[in-house]
Design an enzyme around this catalytic site. Structure first.
Site, short mmCIF file in Angstrom:
data_model
loop_
_atom_site.label_atom_id
_atom_site.label_comp_id
_atom_site.label_asym_id
_atom_site.label_seq_id
_atom_site.Cartn_x
_atom_site.Cartn_y
_atom_site.Cartn_z
N HIS A 17 37.10 -0.09 10.25
CA HIS A 17 38.07 -0.28 11.34
C HIS A 17 37.92 -1.66 11.96
O HIS A 17 38.90 -2.37 12.18
CB HIS A 17 37.84 0.75 12.46
CG HIS A 17 38.19 2.15 12.14
ND1 HIS A 17 37.30 3.17 12.31
CD2 HIS A 17 39.33 2.71 11.69
CE1 HIS A 17 37.87 4.31 11.98
NE2 HIS A 17 39.10 4.06 11.59
N LYS A 41 43.10 19.44 18.14
CA LYS A 41 42.05 19.06 17.19
C LYS A 41 40.76 18.78 17.95
O LYS A 41 40.74 18.03 18.92
CB LYS A 41 42.51 17.78 16.48
CG LYS A 41 41.85 17.49 15.17
CD LYS A 41 42.61 16.34 14.52
CE LYS A 41 41.81 15.66 13.46
NZ LYS A 41 42.49 14.52 12.90
N ARG A 90 42.62 2.01 2.22
CA ARG A 90 41.48 1.88 1.32
C ARG A 90 41.81 2.23 -0.12
O ARG A 90 41.11 1.84 -1.04
CB ARG A 90 40.34 2.81 1.78
CG ARG A 90 39.79 2.51 3.15
CD ARG A 90 38.95 3.64 3.65
NE ARG A 90 39.84 4.78 3.89
CZ ARG A 90 39.47 6.04 3.92
NH1 ARG A 90 38.23 6.38 3.73
NH2 ARG A 90 40.35 6.97 4.15
N SER A 128 35.89 7.65 8.76
CA SER A 128 35.35 8.40 9.90
C SER A 128 34.96 9.81 9.47
O SER A 128 33.97 10.36 9.97
CB SER A 128 36.38 8.47 11.03
OG SER A 128 36.56 7.21 11.60
#
Length: 153
Positions: A17, A41, A90, A128
């Site tokens: 990040h 969440k 990515r 993450s």
């Protein structure tokens, strides 16, 4: 003024990040790191911890601002007058996911362009999700998170 939003949960923020964010700085006058609050969440780190961590990490970067937001990301773009949304990718799977979201966002808010930056090869495996798993299992996350964040973890 060219304002970009870099949205995410940052649970936790990773070296990937930070790399995307720092490489994007020359492109914009201001980048708002938007920590999205998703009440449905349950994150690993409390939202207050994530906010404190990012504020500390970027305290010397005058172009970077950290803000919490809830709801649609395009609505937050309107609120902060962002004309760009910054995302890192990515892999091909990331690209497909980000492309779909960018197209939906473009339909909902035509004035905002999504800018996709490719991660550096050495960060392509860092996410993450993986870092959270390492944390949950009491592993060493130091290679995957910025140095200044370790006290928060």
């Amino acid at each position: 003024m060219k304002i970009a939003l870099f949205p995410g949960s940052f649970d936790p923020i990773t070296v990937a990040h930070v790399d995307i964010l720092m490489r994007a700085l020359p492109l914009f006058d201001k980048i708002v790191v938007g920590i999205g609050i998703n009440s449905s969440k349950q994150g690993l780190l409390p939202i207050e911890t994530r906010e404190a961590m990012l504020r500390e990490l970027f305290k010397n970067e005058t172009q970077i601002e950290v803000q919490l937001y809830e709801g649609l990301t395009v609505n937050f773009c309107r609120q902060i007058n962002a004309s760009y949304m910054l995302r890192g990718i990515r892999s091909a799977a990331d690209f497909e996911y980000e492309r779909a979201i960018a197209q939906i966002n473009q339909t909902m808010l035509p004035g905002v362009e999504t800018i996709l930056l490719l991660s550096k090869p050495e960060y392509s495996a860092v996410s993450s999700t993986i870092v959270r798993d390492i944390l949950r299992n009491k592993g060493d996350v130091s290679p995957f998170v910025p140095k200044g964040t370790l006290p928060y973890l």
